[in-house]
Design a protein around this motif. Structure first.
Motif, short mmCIF file in Angstrom:
data_model
loop_
_atom_site.label_atom_id
_atom_site.label_comp_id
_atom_site.label_asym_id
_atom_site.label_seq_id
_atom_site.Cartn_x
_atom_site.Cartn_y
_atom_site.Cartn_z
N PRO A 197 0.85 -1.13 -0.10
CA PRO A 197 0.09 -0.02 0.00
C PRO A 197 0.79 1.21 -0.18
CG PRO A 197 -0.58 -1.23 2.05
CD PRO A 197 0.36 -2.07 0.95
N THR A 198 2.01 1.35 0.73
CA THR A 198 2.67 2.35 0.46
C THR A 198 4.25 1.87 0.47
OG1 THR A 198 3.32 2.60 3.04
CG2 THR A 198 1.40 3.79 2.40
N ARG A 199 5.01 2.61 -0.21
CA ARG A 199 6.65 2.25 -0.38
C ARG A 199 7.53 3.34 -0.27
NH1 ARG A 199 2.17 1.67 -3.83
NH2 ARG A 199 3.49 2.72 -5.67
N THR B 30 -0.21 4.69 -4.42
CA THR B 30 -0.82 4.59 -5.64
C THR B 30 -2.34 5.42 -5.37
OG1 THR B 30 0.34 2.93 -6.30
CG2 THR B 30 -1.65 3.42 -7.70
N ASP B 31 -2.54 6.35 -5.89
CA ASP B 31 -3.86 6.91 -5.85
C ASP B 31 -4.75 6.49 -6.70
OD1 ASP B 31 -3.36 8.84 -3.76
OD2 ASP B 31 -2.82 10.56 -5.07
N PHE C 291 -2.10 6.00 -14.39
CA PHE C 291 -1.79 5.97 -12.84
C PHE C 291 -1.37 7.12 -12.28
CE2 PHE C 291 2.04 3.97 -13.94
CZ PHE C 291 3.15 4.81 -13.38
N ARG C 292 -1.71 7.25 -10.95
CA ARG C 292 -1.42 8.73 -10.08
C ARG C 292 -0.73 8.16 -8.87
NH1 ARG C 292 -5.99 11.51 -9.88
NH2 ARG C 292 -6.47 10.37 -7.84
N ILE C 293 0.53 8.62 -8.59
CA ILE C 293 1.15 8.30 -7.29
C ILE C 293 1.35 9.42 -6.36
CG2 ILE C 293 3.17 7.42 -6.04
CD1 ILE C 293 3.73 5.72 -8.65
N LYS C 294 0.86 9.50 -5.25
CA LYS C 294 0.92 10.29 -4.31
C LYS C 294 2.55 10.18 -3.75
CE LYS C 294 -0.52 11.41 0.40
NZ LYS C 294 -1.43 10.98 1.38
#
Length: 187
Positions: free
Chosen positions: A142-144, A166-167, A175-178
């Protein structure tokens, strides 16, 4: 004669001890402590990726340059280069504050995992300079956390951590990454 040799050895040892003491004092005086609860800079950005699919050359921000080689179902061997807009909010059409330029490749046969390196190029009224990010990206988490290993301009020689979340993920198209960026060494 033996007395002169003893004096010479003693002088050499004292010189060596003095040198080590001076060196250790110099190193300890320039070492600064890092408080992981208080980064010197912290901000959140959003990276937007539109994959090239032969019909969207005008809008694509990434392209596969080496296709997967067929070892498993997780794109092992696929190599992608990108030049992605980075915004302050989640809207792709917002004014970019930076560009993320770099590459990633899929490097695991048993799950989706990439190794990536890229540079955030800032050229806005708020920030100017670059920030270099490099690390493994276990995509199914979920988070990296990826390492910030340096930079230029406003981010000269910076170090820190960027947490990926990953939003949005729309198949292989978008894809969109926060990017939650925490810098711990700022000059």
């Amino acid at each position: 004669m033996a007395n002169q040799i003893s004096k010479q050895i003693l002088k050499t040892l004292l010189s060596l001890i003095l040198f080590v003491l001076l060196l250790s004092d110099t190193v300890s005086s320039v070492r600064k402590s890092i408080d992981l609860k208080k980064p010197c800079k912290h901000f959140v950005l959003h990276l937007h990726n539109i994959a090239y699919d032969s019909d969207n050359a005008d809008n694509a921000t990434s392209a596969t340059i080496v296709n997967p080689i067929g070892l498993g179902n997780f794109n092992f061997g696929k190599f992608v280069v990108f030049d992605n807009p980075v915004t302050m909010d989640e809207n792709y059409l917002s004014e970019p504050v930076a560009r993320a330029q770099g590459f990633f490749f899929y490097n695991k046969k048993t799950t989706y995992n990439t190794w990536m390196t890229f540079t955030l190029l800032f050229n806005s009224t708020q920030h100017k300079g670059t920030m270099t990010i490099i690390d493994a990206n276990p995509m199914m988490e979920p988070t990296r956390d990826l390492s910030v290993v340096g930079g230029t301009g406003d981010f000269l020689m910076t170090r820190g951590v960027v947490t990926f979340t990953t939003d949005t993920f729309q198949g292989s198209k978008y894809f969109r990454i926060k990017l939650d960026i925490k810098l711990y060494e700022c000059y």
